[in-house]
Design a protein around this motif. Structure first.
Motif, PDB file in Angstrom:
ATOM      1  N   VAL A 129       0.768  -1.479   0.098  1.00  0.00           N
ATOM      2  CA  VAL A 129      -0.256   0.424   0.150  1.00  0.00           C
ATOM      3  C   VAL A 129       0.946   1.211   0.172  1.00  0.00           C
ATOM      4  CG1 VAL A 129      -1.730   1.726   1.172  1.00  0.00           C
ATOM      5  CG2 VAL A 129      -1.555  -1.374   0.790  1.00  0.00           C
ATOM      6  N   MET A 130       0.682   1.914  -0.807  1.00  0.00           N
ATOM      7  CA  MET A 130       1.775   3.640  -0.970  1.00  0.00           C
ATOM      8  C   MET A 130       0.512   4.825  -1.158  1.00  0.00           C
ATOM      9  SD  MET A 130       4.100   4.334  -3.930  1.00  0.00           S
ATOM     10  CE  MET A 130       3.305   4.943  -5.390  1.00  0.00           C
ATOM     11  N   ASN A 131       0.850   5.336  -0.266  1.00  0.00           N
ATOM     12  CA  ASN A 131       0.059   6.853   0.097  1.00  0.00           C
ATOM     13  C   ASN A 131       0.474   8.011  -0.855  1.00  0.00           C
ATOM     14  OD1 ASN A 131      -1.810   5.835   2.056  1.00  0.00           O
ATOM     15  ND2 ASN A 131      -1.748   7.007   3.251  1.00  0.00           N
ATOM     16  N   VAL A 132       0.383   9.072  -1.561  1.00  0.00           N
ATOM     17  CA  VAL A 132       1.175   9.358  -2.435  1.00  0.00           C
ATOM     18  C   VAL A 132       0.269  11.089  -2.302  1.00  0.00           C
ATOM     19  CG1 VAL A 132       1.460  10.594  -5.070  1.00  0.00           C
ATOM     20  CG2 VAL A 132       1.027   8.053  -4.045  1.00  0.00           C
ATOM     21  N   TYR A 133       1.090  11.682  -1.377  1.00  0.00           N
ATOM     22  CA  TYR A 133       0.905  13.274  -0.643  1.00  0.00           C
ATOM     23  C   TYR A 133       1.188  14.031  -1.638  1.00  0.00           C
ATOM     24  CZ  TYR A 133      -0.056  10.468   3.339  1.00  0.00           C
ATOM     25  OH  TYR A 133      -0.354   9.532   4.269  1.00  0.00           O
ATOM     26  N   PHE A 134       0.244  14.785  -2.706  1.00  0.00           N
ATOM     27  CA  PHE A 134       0.583  16.481  -3.816  1.00  0.00           C
ATOM     28  C   PHE A 134       1.932  15.687  -4.469  1.00  0.00           C
ATOM     29  CE2 PHE A 134      -1.609  17.993  -0.251  1.00  0.00           C
ATOM     30  CZ  PHE A 134      -2.237  19.173  -1.442  1.00  0.00           C
ATOM     31  N   GLY A 135       1.690  14.093  -5.021  1.00  0.00           N
ATOM     32  CA  GLY A 135       2.546  13.784  -5.981  1.00  0.00           C
ATOM     33  C   GLY A 135       3.898  12.993  -5.442  1.00  0.00           C
ATOM     34  N   GLU A 136       4.122  13.338  -3.872  1.00  0.00           N
ATOM     35  CA  GLU A 136       4.853  12.676  -3.418  1.00  0.00           C
ATOM     36  C   GLU A 136       5.241  11.512  -2.548  1.00  0.00           C
ATOM     37  OE1 GLU A 136       7.933  15.902  -1.702  1.00  0.00           O
ATOM     38  OE2 GLU A 136       7.341  16.979  -2.791  1.00  0.00           O
ATOM     39  N   HIS A 143       2.543  10.804   9.185  1.00  0.00           N
ATOM     40  CA  HIS A 143       2.538  10.674   8.154  1.00  0.00           C
ATOM     41  C   HIS A 143       2.492  12.119   7.107  1.00  0.00           C
ATOM     42  CE1 HIS A 143       1.155   7.274   5.556  1.00  0.00           C
ATOM     43  NE2 HIS A 143       2.647   6.744   6.090  1.00  0.00           N
ATOM     44  N   HIS A 144       2.067  12.854   8.901  1.00  0.00           N
ATOM     45  CA  HIS A 144       1.749  14.557   8.764  1.00  0.00           C
ATOM     46  C   HIS A 144       2.751  15.382   8.611  1.00  0.00           C
ATOM     47  CE1 HIS A 144      -2.215  13.675  11.356  1.00  0.00           C
ATOM     48  NE2 HIS A 144      -2.501  13.814  10.369  1.00  0.00           N
ATOM     49  N   GLU A 145       3.725  14.929   8.866  1.00  0.00           N
ATOM     50  CA  GLU A 145       4.570  15.378   8.282  1.00  0.00           C
ATOM     51  C   GLU A 145       5.280  15.851   6.883  1.00  0.00           C
ATOM     52  OE1 GLU A 145       9.500  17.029  10.091  1.00  0.00           O
ATOM     53  OE2 GLU A 145       8.066  15.310  10.986  1.00  0.00           O
ATOM     54  N   VAL A 146       5.311  14.482   6.616  1.00  0.00           N
ATOM     55  CA  VAL A 146       5.153  14.390   5.307  1.00  0.00           C
ATOM     56  C   VAL A 146       4.162  14.846   3.907  1.00  0.00           C
ATOM     57  CG1 VAL A 146       5.813  12.281   3.013  1.00  0.00           C
ATOM     58  CG2 VAL A 146       7.087  12.192   5.302  1.00  0.00           C
ATOM     59  N   LEU A 147       3.180  14.593   4.776  1.00  0.00           N
ATOM     60  CA  LEU A 147       2.341  15.262   4.080  1.00  0.00           C
ATOM     61  C   LEU A 147       1.979  16.765   4.376  1.00  0.00           C
ATOM     62  CD1 LEU A 147      -1.151  15.879   2.999  1.00  0.00           C
ATOM     63  CD2 LEU A 147      -1.563  15.523   4.636  1.00  0.00           C
ATOM     64  N   PHE A 148       2.473  17.106   4.843  1.00  0.00           N
ATOM     65  CA  PHE A 148       2.483  18.829   5.145  1.00  0.00           C
ATOM     66  C   PHE A 148       4.018  19.677   4.668  1.00  0.00           C
ATOM     67  CE2 PHE A 148       0.127  18.374   8.958  1.00  0.00           C
ATOM     68  CZ  PHE A 148      -1.059  18.222   8.806  1.00  0.00           C
ATOM     69  N   GLU A 149       4.601  18.963   4.002  1.00  0.00           N
ATOM     70  CA  GLU A 149       6.049  19.457   3.640  1.00  0.00           C
ATOM     71  C   GLU A 149       5.423  19.221   2.297  1.00  0.00           C
ATOM     72  OE1 GLU A 149       9.375  21.581   2.982  1.00  0.00           O
ATOM     73  OE2 GLU A 149       8.144  20.761   5.223  1.00  0.00           O
ATOM     74  N   ALA A 150       5.117  18.378   1.664  1.00  0.00           N
ATOM     75  CA  ALA A 150       5.172  18.130   0.047  1.00  0.00           C
ATOM     76  C   ALA A 150       3.730  19.168  -0.216  1.00  0.00           C
ATOM     77  CB  ALA A 150       3.900  16.315  -0.043  1.00  0.00           C
ATOM     78  N   ALA A 151       2.816  19.288   1.069  1.00  0.00           N
ATOM     79  CA  ALA A 151       1.865  19.946   0.538  1.00  0.00           C
ATOM     80  C   ALA A 151       2.513  21.334  -0.054  1.00  0.00           C
ATOM     81  CB  ALA A 151       0.858  20.670   1.016  1.00  0.00           C
ATOM     82  N   ARG A 152       3.530  21.911   0.846  1.00  0.00           N
ATOM     83  CA  ARG A 152       4.061  23.740   0.689  1.00  0.00           C
ATOM     84  C   ARG A 152       4.513  23.024  -0.941  1.00  0.00           C
ATOM     85  NH1 ARG A 152       5.450  21.962   6.453  1.00  0.00           N
ATOM     86  NH2 ARG A 152       3.935  23.099   7.717  1.00  0.00           N
ATOM     87  N   ASP A 153       5.907  22.236  -0.680  1.00  0.00           N
ATOM     88  CA  ASP A 153       6.382  22.358  -1.926  1.00  0.00           C
ATOM     89  C   ASP A 153       5.232  22.392  -3.195  1.00  0.00           C
ATOM     90  OD1 ASP A 153       8.867  21.922  -0.151  1.00  0.00           O
ATOM     91  OD2 ASP A 153       8.762  19.404  -0.506  1.00  0.00           O
ATOM     92  N   TYR A 154       4.893  21.812  -2.472  1.00  0.00           N
ATOM     93  CA  TYR A 154       3.754  21.491  -4.194  1.00  0.00           C
ATOM     94  C   TYR A 154       3.110  22.698  -4.502  1.00  0.00           C
ATOM     95  CZ  TYR A 154      -0.268  20.801  -7.640  1.00  0.00           C
ATOM     96  OH  TYR A 154      -0.875  20.713  -8.383  1.00  0.00           O
ATOM     97  N   ALA A 178      -9.427  10.215   2.016  1.00  0.00           N
ATOM     98  CA  ALA A 178     -10.065  11.065   3.540  1.00  0.00           C
ATOM     99  C   ALA A 178      -8.881  11.883   3.938  1.00  0.00           C
ATOM    100  CB  ALA A 178     -10.815  11.416   3.820  1.00  0.00           C
ATOM    101  N   LEU A 179      -8.111  13.074   4.399  1.00  0.00           N
ATOM    102  CA  LEU A 179      -7.482  13.754   5.075  1.00  0.00           C
ATOM    103  C   LEU A 179      -7.875  12.819   6.546  1.00  0.00           C
ATOM    104  CD1 LEU A 179      -5.490  16.505   4.919  1.00  0.00           C
ATOM    105  CD2 LEU A 179      -6.766  17.041   5.567  1.00  0.00           C
ATOM    106  N   GLY A 180      -8.562  13.151   6.593  1.00  0.00           N
ATOM    107  CA  GLY A 180      -8.772  11.879   8.181  1.00  0.00           C
ATOM    108  C   GLY A 180      -8.270  10.800   8.674  1.00  0.00           C
ATOM    109  N   GLU A 181      -8.000   9.556   7.135  1.00  0.00           N
ATOM    110  CA  GLU A 181      -7.149   8.814   6.774  1.00  0.00           C
ATOM    111  C   GLU A 181      -5.768   8.845   6.680  1.00  0.00           C
ATOM    112  OE1 GLU A 181      -9.583   7.329   3.944  1.00  0.00           O
ATOM    113  OE2 GLU A 181     -11.581   6.942   4.851  1.00  0.00           O
ATOM    114  N   VAL A 182      -4.755   9.926   7.116  1.00  0.00           N
ATOM    115  CA  VAL A 182      -4.240   9.841   7.112  1.00  0.00           C
ATOM    116  C   VAL A 182      -3.084   9.860   7.943  1.00  0.00           C
ATOM    117  CG1 VAL A 182      -1.649  11.560   6.074  1.00  0.00           C
ATOM    118  CG2 VAL A 182      -3.722  11.768   4.995  1.00  0.00           C
ATOM    119  N   PRO A 183      -2.155   8.456   8.518  1.00  0.00           N
ATOM    120  CA  PRO A 183      -1.702   8.548   9.592  1.00  0.00           C
ATOM    121  C   PRO A 183      -0.972   9.735   9.963  1.00  0.00           C
ATOM    122  CG  PRO A 183      -1.347   6.532   7.941  1.00  0.00           C
ATOM    123  CD  PRO A 183      -1.529   7.651   7.477  1.00  0.00           C
ATOM    124  N   ALA A 184      -1.013   9.447  11.591  1.00  0.00           N
ATOM    125  CA  ALA A 184      -0.409  10.375  12.182  1.00  0.00           C
ATOM    126  C   ALA A 184       1.162  10.911  11.973  1.00  0.00           C
ATOM    127  CB  ALA A 184      -0.834  10.442  13.844  1.00  0.00           C
TER     128      ALA A 184
END
Length: 486
Positions: A109-116, A166-177, A158-164
């Protein structure tokens, strides 16, 4: 163009990113401020995209309001079909096999956050999945069956299903995007439209040199465009623009066509548009098109395995053979006798069931007339390379020698050359084309129509100079304004 992140509850997105406002789905759907807003990027991070849910309506109504949503409503629908193997393109399939080759289990299983992706080794696969299905948060499930990896399911999470964790990676991917290629520009006035120019910095023979690209950028900005140069990794960003200008050599089985097709589907003004690429990229099609419109061309024959023996009698020697998708003098050869014809044609017919044969009609130079929206734009004479029958002479080691060139004012071009060039371009479409012609006294014949003509600083712009670039950008403005009025 400003941007907003749309969530179900403000607490769903605790990150402060400069230039990005956080808005609830209910406010976006109901408040007049957002209903009437113009030129808005909408990043939809709602908890559900189920049919007729608030998340579904955010993307649906964003399109109706002229905003640029991510994901688009078409992406949401596509993702509902994503479990079908046929919807994953060959390029992504290859990346799946390569990226997951060393996975020890039978499921992944692979989660992809803003392409990362969290794992560096899956970066290319994550970007490819995002490019094909541009959604901020994706989850792909892979299973190993029959000695290869397959997509078991692919969809938004869903945003609420993103494991805690992973949050740091998600937010950093969003900033980069959000920051990527979107640094503030010093502008006197807000931009009217967003223009993407697709380029390939590694291309050895691009259709526009670096100086020409700068002049396109300047002309576009003078007319009110905000300009971004993009490359093939930016497929997922296409829908965020109002127009796409392809300044990379186009081909049908290529990412340039996929960019054009997606841009046209999303309602952008596109040059080169996908239909022009399909038509101009194939010399078999062009030969039949010129014949149907009674546009003069050298004596032409569609060659296949069953009529190869008739070529000599029909065209004589020497004659010219053309691979249907040949470009820049590549795949275009002259044959002198029957043995050479059999050898070269047989080789070409292994790659295409049909090829083109034409009578050899030598001239000192070829005309190239640039045609934009059915009107002549510029004109050049390209002279043959020394001791060669083409404008470009290519050596076996990849080196090339080009003939000289001469740029003329359109009004100084023989009227018959202009007329036939315009007729040929209009038969293909109403975009930007380069029509190659040969002239024998008063007789003019079309050699080919290019959907992606060279426009280089120091050659095609020698007469019009910066006006050439401005006229092409004005074409985009006219098309965009016409759509707005409609």
């Amino acid at each position: 163009m400003s941007g907003i992140v749309v969530v179900d509850q403000r607490s769903d997105w605790p990150v402060d990113i400069p230039g990005i406002e956080v808005v609830t789905a209910w406010d976006y759907l109901t408040q007049e401020l957002h209903t009437r807003a113009r030129r808005l990027r909408v990043y939809n991070l709602c908890r559900s995209f189920a049919y007729q849910s608030s998340g579904y309506y955010v993307s649906l109504l964003a399109g109706a309001r002229g905003h640029k949503p991510l994901p688009e409503i078409t992406t949401i629908q596509d993702l509902k079909l994503a479990e079908s193997p046929s919807i994953i393109n060959d390029e992504v399939e290859e990346l799946i096999q390569h990226s997951l080759a060393r996975i020890g289990s039978s499921e992944y299983v692979m989660n992809v956050y803003f392409g990362e992706s969290l794992a560096r080794r899956h970066e290319r696969l994550a970007r490819a999945l995002f490019n094909q299905f541009p959604a901020p948060l994706l989850q792909a499930k892979f299973v190993y069956r029959g000695e290869e990896w397959r997509v078991d399911s692919l969809g938004p999470i869903a945003l609420g299903e993103v494991p805690a964790s992973h949050h740091e990676v998600l937010f950093e991917a969003a900033r980069d995007y959000f920051a990527r290629k979107r640094s503030p520009r010093r502008r006197k006035e807000p931009s009217r439209y967003d223009l993407a120019i697709l380029v390939n910095e590694d291309e050895k023979e691009p259709p526009s040199n670096a100086r020409a690209l700068k002049l396109f950028e300047k002309s576009a900005e003078d007319l009110g465009f905000d300009v971004e140069f993009i490359d093939k990794s930016d497929y997922g960003h296409v829908a965020e623009f109002d127009a796409l200008f392809i300044r990379e050599t186009t081909a049908v089985n290529h990412h340039t066509y996929r960019f054009a097709r997606r841009a046209a589907r999303e309602g952008l003004v596109v040059v080169d548009d996908p239909l022009s690429i399909l038509r101009a990229a194939n010399k078999v099609f062009l030969a039949q098109l010129m014949e149907r419109h009674r546009i003069p061309q050298p004596k032409t024959m569609l060659i296949h395995t069953r009529n190869l023996k008739q070529v000599a009698a029909e065209l004589g020697f020497p004659c010219v053979l053309k691979q249907p998708d040949s470009q820049f003098s590549k795949g275009v050869i002259k044959v002198e006798n029957a043995a050479e014809l059999k050898d070269k044609a047989s080789d070409m017919l292994e790659r295409s069931d049909l090829i083109i044969g034409q009578s050899f009609e030598p001239t000192e130079y070829d005309w190239r007339v640039g045609v934009l929206d059915g009107q002549p734009l510029y004109a050049c004479r390209y002279f043959m390379a020394k001791d060669h029958w083409q404008v470009v002479k290519r050596a076996g080691n990849g080196a090339k020698v080009e003939g000289s060139h001469e740029t003329l004012a359109v009004e100084d071009v023989p009227p018959q050359v202009l007329k036939i060039a315009v007729d040929a371009a209009r038969a293909v479409g109403n975009g930007l084309y380069g029509v190659d012609l040969k002239q024998f006294g008063k007789v003019v014949k079309v050699i080919e129509v290019n959907d992606n003509p060279n426009i280089d600083h120091g050659i095609e712009d020698l007469v019009l100079k910066e006006t050439l670039y401005r006229r092409i950008m004005e074409y985009f403005i006219r098309r965009l304004e016409a759509r707005t009025r409609t």
